[in-house]
Design a protein around this motif. Structure first.
Motif, PDB file in Angstrom:
ATOM      1  N   ILE A 297      38.295  55.390  33.072  1.00  0.00           N
ATOM      2  CA  ILE A 297      39.739  55.567  33.261  1.00  0.00           C
ATOM      3  C   ILE A 297      40.342  55.990  31.929  1.00  0.00           C
ATOM      4  CG2 ILE A 297      39.919  53.822  35.101  1.00  0.00           C
ATOM      5  CD1 ILE A 297      41.205  51.968  32.972  1.00  0.00           C
ATOM      6  N   GLU A 298      41.589  56.466  31.967  1.00  0.00           N
ATOM      7  CA  GLU A 298      42.313  56.762  30.732  1.00  0.00           C
ATOM      8  C   GLU A 298      42.872  55.449  30.197  1.00  0.00           C
ATOM      9  OE1 GLU A 298      45.710  59.824  28.983  1.00  0.00           O
ATOM     10  OE2 GLU A 298      45.405  59.633  31.137  1.00  0.00           O
ATOM     11  N   MET A 299      42.504  55.106  28.974  1.00  0.00           N
ATOM     12  CA  MET A 299      42.873  53.773  28.489  1.00  0.00           C
ATOM     13  C   MET A 299      42.907  53.729  26.966  1.00  0.00           C
ATOM     14  SD  MET A 299      39.285  51.716  29.059  1.00  0.00           S
ATOM     15  CE  MET A 299      37.818  52.136  28.101  1.00  0.00           C
ATOM     16  N   ASN A 300      43.483  52.630  26.477  1.00  0.00           N
ATOM     17  CA  ASN A 300      43.403  52.252  25.074  1.00  0.00           C
ATOM     18  C   ASN A 300      42.330  51.164  25.008  1.00  0.00           C
ATOM     19  OD1 ASN A 300      43.791  50.730  22.638  1.00  0.00           O
ATOM     20  ND2 ASN A 300      45.823  51.641  22.430  1.00  0.00           N
ATOM     21  N   GLU A 301      41.170  51.492  24.461  1.00  0.00           N
ATOM     22  CA  GLU A 301      40.022  50.577  24.517  1.00  0.00           C
ATOM     23  C   GLU A 301      40.325  49.237  23.868  1.00  0.00           C
ATOM     24  OE1 GLU A 301      35.282  50.466  23.244  1.00  0.00           O
ATOM     25  OE2 GLU A 301      36.443  52.324  23.037  1.00  0.00           O
ATOM     26  N   LYS A 380      50.254  41.181  30.733  1.00  0.00           N
ATOM     27  CA  LYS A 380      51.023  41.927  31.729  1.00  0.00           C
ATOM     28  C   LYS A 380      51.530  43.248  31.158  1.00  0.00           C
ATOM     29  CE  LYS A 380      54.802  41.627  35.033  1.00  0.00           C
ATOM     30  NZ  LYS A 380      55.865  40.799  35.628  1.00  0.00           N
ATOM     31  N   ASN A 381      51.999  43.231  29.913  1.00  0.00           N
ATOM     32  CA  ASN A 381      52.489  44.467  29.290  1.00  0.00           C
ATOM     33  C   ASN A 381      51.361  45.479  29.102  1.00  0.00           C
ATOM     34  OD1 ASN A 381      55.152  43.604  29.092  1.00  0.00           O
ATOM     35  ND2 ASN A 381      54.846  42.656  27.108  1.00  0.00           N
ATOM     36  N   ILE A 382      50.179  44.987  28.744  1.00  0.00           N
ATOM     37  CA  ILE A 382      49.027  45.889  28.597  1.00  0.00           C
ATOM     38  C   ILE A 382      48.680  46.508  29.946  1.00  0.00           C
ATOM     39  CG2 ILE A 382      46.558  46.012  28.072  1.00  0.00           C
ATOM     40  CD1 ILE A 382      47.025  43.791  25.991  1.00  0.00           C
ATOM     41  N   ALA A 383      48.678  45.687  31.000  1.00  0.00           N
ATOM     42  CA  ALA A 383      48.385  46.197  32.342  1.00  0.00           C
ATOM     43  C   ALA A 383      49.411  47.245  32.756  1.00  0.00           C
ATOM     44  CB  ALA A 383      48.369  45.046  33.348  1.00  0.00           C
ATOM     45  N   THR A 384      50.678  46.970  32.498  1.00  0.00           N
ATOM     46  CA  THR A 384      51.743  47.901  32.855  1.00  0.00           C
ATOM     47  C   THR A 384      51.580  49.234  32.132  1.00  0.00           C
ATOM     48  OG1 THR A 384      53.290  46.078  33.245  1.00  0.00           O
ATOM     49  CG2 THR A 384      54.250  48.260  32.913  1.00  0.00           C
ATOM     50  N   SER A 385      51.210  49.175  30.857  1.00  0.00           N
ATOM     51  CA  SER A 385      51.030  50.401  30.085  1.00  0.00           C
ATOM     52  C   SER A 385      49.857  51.235  30.592  1.00  0.00           C
ATOM     53  CB  SER A 385      50.831  50.073  28.606  1.00  0.00           C
ATOM     54  OG  SER A 385      49.576  49.454  28.388  1.00  0.00           O
ATOM     55  N   HIS A 386      48.936  50.615  31.342  1.00  0.00           N
ATOM     56  CA  HIS A 386      47.791  51.315  31.921  1.00  0.00           C
ATOM     57  C   HIS A 386      47.990  51.606  33.411  1.00  0.00           C
ATOM     58  CE1 HIS A 386      45.890  49.962  28.175  1.00  0.00           C
ATOM     59  NE2 HIS A 386      44.940  50.863  28.401  1.00  0.00           N
ATOM     60  N   ASN A 387      49.249  51.607  33.837  1.00  0.00           N
ATOM     61  CA  ASN A 387      49.573  51.873  35.242  1.00  0.00           C
ATOM     62  C   ASN A 387      48.824  50.928  36.177  1.00  0.00           C
ATOM     63  OD1 ASN A 387      50.883  53.239  37.341  1.00  0.00           O
ATOM     64  ND2 ASN A 387      49.164  54.617  37.656  1.00  0.00           N
ATOM     65  N   ALA A 388      48.742  49.660  35.774  1.00  0.00           N
ATOM     66  CA  ALA A 388      48.023  48.651  36.556  1.00  0.00           C
ATOM     67  C   ALA A 388      48.976  47.520  36.931  1.00  0.00           C
ATOM     68  CB  ALA A 388      46.840  48.104  35.760  1.00  0.00           C
ATOM     69  N   GLU A 389      48.597  46.779  37.959  1.00  0.00           N
ATOM     70  CA  GLU A 389      49.373  45.618  38.400  1.00  0.00           C
ATOM     71  C   GLU A 389      48.514  44.374  38.245  1.00  0.00           C
ATOM     72  OE1 GLU A 389      50.698  46.239  42.353  1.00  0.00           O
ATOM     73  OE2 GLU A 389      52.015  47.934  41.847  1.00  0.00           O
ATOM     74  N   ILE A 390      49.100  43.347  37.658  1.00  0.00           N
ATOM     75  CA  ILE A 390      48.375  42.099  37.449  1.00  0.00           C
ATOM     76  C   ILE A 390      49.055  40.989  38.235  1.00  0.00           C
ATOM     77  CG2 ILE A 390      49.662  41.515  35.344  1.00  0.00           C
ATOM     78  CD1 ILE A 390      47.040  40.321  34.241  1.00  0.00           C
ATOM     79  N   SER A 391      48.265  40.129  38.854  1.00  0.00           N
ATOM     80  CA  SER A 391      48.815  39.038  39.656  1.00  0.00           C
ATOM     81  C   SER A 391      47.912  37.819  39.533  1.00  0.00           C
ATOM     82  CB  SER A 391      48.950  39.455  41.123  1.00  0.00           C
ATOM     83  OG  SER A 391      47.684  39.816  41.655  1.00  0.00           O
ATOM     84  N   ALA A 392      48.443  36.652  39.922  1.00  0.00           N
ATOM     85  CA  ALA A 392      47.681  35.402  39.843  1.00  0.00           C
ATOM     86  C   ALA A 392      47.848  34.612  41.128  1.00  0.00           C
ATOM     87  CB  ALA A 392      48.149  34.585  38.645  1.00  0.00           C
ATOM     88  N   SER A 393      46.811  33.864  41.478  1.00  0.00           N
ATOM     89  CA  SER A 393      46.877  33.016  42.670  1.00  0.00           C
ATOM     90  C   SER A 393      45.923  31.846  42.507  1.00  0.00           C
ATOM     91  CB  SER A 393      46.517  33.822  43.927  1.00  0.00           C
ATOM     92  OG  SER A 393      45.200  34.330  43.836  1.00  0.00           O
ATOM     93  N   THR A 403      43.664  42.262  38.371  1.00  0.00           N
ATOM     94  CA  THR A 403      44.278  43.437  37.763  1.00  0.00           C
ATOM     95  C   THR A 403      43.797  44.680  38.497  1.00  0.00           C
ATOM     96  OG1 THR A 403      44.212  42.314  35.613  1.00  0.00           O
ATOM     97  CG2 THR A 403      44.711  44.677  35.617  1.00  0.00           C
ATOM     98  N   VAL A 404      44.736  45.444  39.048  1.00  0.00           N
ATOM     99  CA  VAL A 404      44.386  46.629  39.832  1.00  0.00           C
ATOM    100  C   VAL A 404      44.828  47.867  39.057  1.00  0.00           C
ATOM    101  CG1 VAL A 404      44.671  47.859  42.024  1.00  0.00           C
ATOM    102  CG2 VAL A 404      44.654  45.351  41.994  1.00  0.00           C
ATOM    103  N   PHE A 405      43.866  48.700  38.648  1.00  0.00           N
ATOM    104  CA  PHE A 405      44.141  49.943  37.937  1.00  0.00           C
ATOM    105  C   PHE A 405      44.242  51.077  38.953  1.00  0.00           C
ATOM    106  CE2 PHE A 405      41.988  47.211  34.942  1.00  0.00           C
ATOM    107  CZ  PHE A 405      42.676  47.397  33.753  1.00  0.00           C
ATOM    108  N   LYS A 406      45.386  51.734  39.011  1.00  0.00           N
ATOM    109  CA  LYS A 406      45.578  52.857  39.956  1.00  0.00           C
ATOM    110  C   LYS A 406      44.835  54.083  39.457  1.00  0.00           C
ATOM    111  CE  LYS A 406      48.561  50.400  42.327  1.00  0.00           C
ATOM    112  NZ  LYS A 406      48.284  49.921  43.684  1.00  0.00           N
ATOM    113  N   VAL A 407      44.027  54.672  40.302  1.00  0.00           N
ATOM    114  CA  VAL A 407      43.292  55.890  39.919  1.00  0.00           C
ATOM    115  C   VAL A 407      43.455  56.951  40.996  1.00  0.00           C
ATOM    116  CG1 VAL A 407      41.576  54.687  38.538  1.00  0.00           C
ATOM    117  CG2 VAL A 407      41.181  54.958  40.981  1.00  0.00           C
TER     118      VAL A 407
END
Length: 407
Positions: A297-301, A380-393, A403-407
């Motif tokens: 994926i496109e990311m900041n490693e 959460k901010n890192i996930a948002t910057s990678h166009n991802a959604e993070i949740s907890a349960s 964490t779901v990364f949209k591709v």
């Protein structure tokens, strides 16, 4: 905030008011032009006596009628039209009424004399107020009674004004609704900022108070090393807090993608997970992981590594001895990364709150461990910057961060 709200409200209100006024003004202008054009058209249709006359308000030549009776029998349904034939001295020679109304020749003659006494030029005038429009051409005076036109235009204007007042009331409500909708995220952000400053101040206040008190005690008892230990401990706490605050500030720069590139997410996650094996072993926690190969994926490693570390550290801190931490990275429709631990769960209804800055479910425990509730906010901010959604349960003793990364 109130000043901003007022400015937004008045900008929206003025834009909607200008738009509404423009529409109603355009409608009335169209009505006015239509009536004026009709009057000019009627003037130009009236046949003048004499050859090579020019039609009023036009350069087209008038033609002598073939039959004078035809001219006298012309009738206009949309306007009241009179033709007055004049003598050389401007006295009335003949009156022709082209409309079916109750005005007598004497009435028409008086109107003609009033017009001739005031002006000797053709004039349509202001159709809202002028009673008559007229055309003077050599020995002919053509008069159009504007009474019906005045009434129709003024009625349209009054109706438009009434509609404008009603719409202005509606615009007030709409402007207020839109303002609240626009301002709401700003207000929420402003409140969060205030809360953040208050929480950060509170967290810094305690170690500062301890450092100041220990410094004073050390000054009085220079041989007591415990005061130095206190100063060192609280300084470390402050350093940890400031470091976390700086990391949070960096993670909130979600639009900065200058350090993003296509990378191997699988290897980055695996590398970060393996770094925690030793810590888990010491704490008696088992590690079970399943990572699909070569997910790119496109990311900041560095940031992705930080995200994985935060979630694993959180899982370890809330796991019971002998528990299991499970890590999964799968390529489905999207890329899904999950971290699951056995042990202390998330209180019901707190699933969203745990990503807020300075949120801590157990205040005393987290304070003893130098934990400030900033880690998950950073994640959460890192996930948002990678166009991802993070949740907890949490369910049945298992807590899962997904964490779901949209591709």
């Amino acid at each position: 905030m109130d000043k901003l709200k007022k400015k937004v409200f008045w900008v929206i209100f003025l834009i909607l008011t200008v738009f509404t006024t423009s529409v109603l003004g355009f409608y009335n202008a169209q009505q006015y032009n239509r009536e004026r054009n009709e009057i000019v058209h009627n003037f130009n249709q009236v046949v003048s006596f004499g050859k090579d006359k020019k039609m009023p308000f036009s350069n087209a030549p008038m033609q002598m009628p073939d039959d004078e009776k035809d001219f006298k029998n012309i009738r206009y349904m949309d306007n009241t039209v009179y033709t007055v034939v004049l003598n050389d001295d401007n006295s009335v020679k003949e009156i022709i009424n082209h409309s079916s109304n109750d005005k007598t020749d004497e009435d028409i003659e008086k109107i003609a004399k009033d017009i001739l006494s005031e002006n000797n030029e053709s004039k349509v005038g202001n159709l809202y107020f002028c009673k008559y429009s007229y055309s003077i051409n050599d020995s002919t005076l053509v008069i159009i009674d504007n009474e019906d036109t005045n009434s129709a235009l003024l009625t349209a204007l009054l109706i438009s004004f009434g509609i404008l007042i009603a719409l202005e009331l509606l615009i007030l409500l709409i402007s207020n609704k839109i303002t609240n909708w626009i301002i709401k995220p700003v207000e929420e952000s402003f409140e969060k900022q205030k809360q953040f400053i208050a929480d950060a101040s509170h967290e810094l206040k305690t170690p500062l108070a301890v450092i100041m008190a220990s410094s004073e005690a050390l000054e009085s008892n220079p041989n007591e090393t415990k005061w130095l230990d206190n100063i060192k401990s609280e300084s470390e706490r402050m350093n940890k807090l400031i470091t976390d605050l700086l990391e949070l500030a960096k993670s909130e720069a979600v639009d900065d993608r200058s350090e993003f590139s296509v990378g191997n997410l699988s290897k980055t996650v695996e590398k970060s997970v393996l770094a925690f094996e030793g810590i888990m072993f010491e704490k008696g926690i088992s590690l079970d992981y399943s990572i699909d190969d070569n997910i790119e994926i496109e990311m900041n490693e560095f940031k992705i590594g930080q995200l994985v570390s935060i979630l694993l550290d959180n899982a370890i801190k809330h796991s019971e001895k002998g528990g299991i931490v499970t890590v999964d990275l799968k390529k489905e429709r999207d890329v899904v990364f999950t971290v699951t631990n056995m042990g202390e769960g998330i209180p019901k209804g707190e699933e969203e709150k745990i990503f807020e800055r300075f949120y801590r479910a157990d205040e005393s425990r987290n304070r003893n461990e130098n934990r400030y509730g900033l880690g998950l906010a950073i994640a959460k901010n890192i996930a948002t910057s990678h166009n991802a959604e993070i949740s907890a349960s949490s369910e049945n003793g298992l807590t899962t961060f997904k964490t779901v990364f949209k591709v």
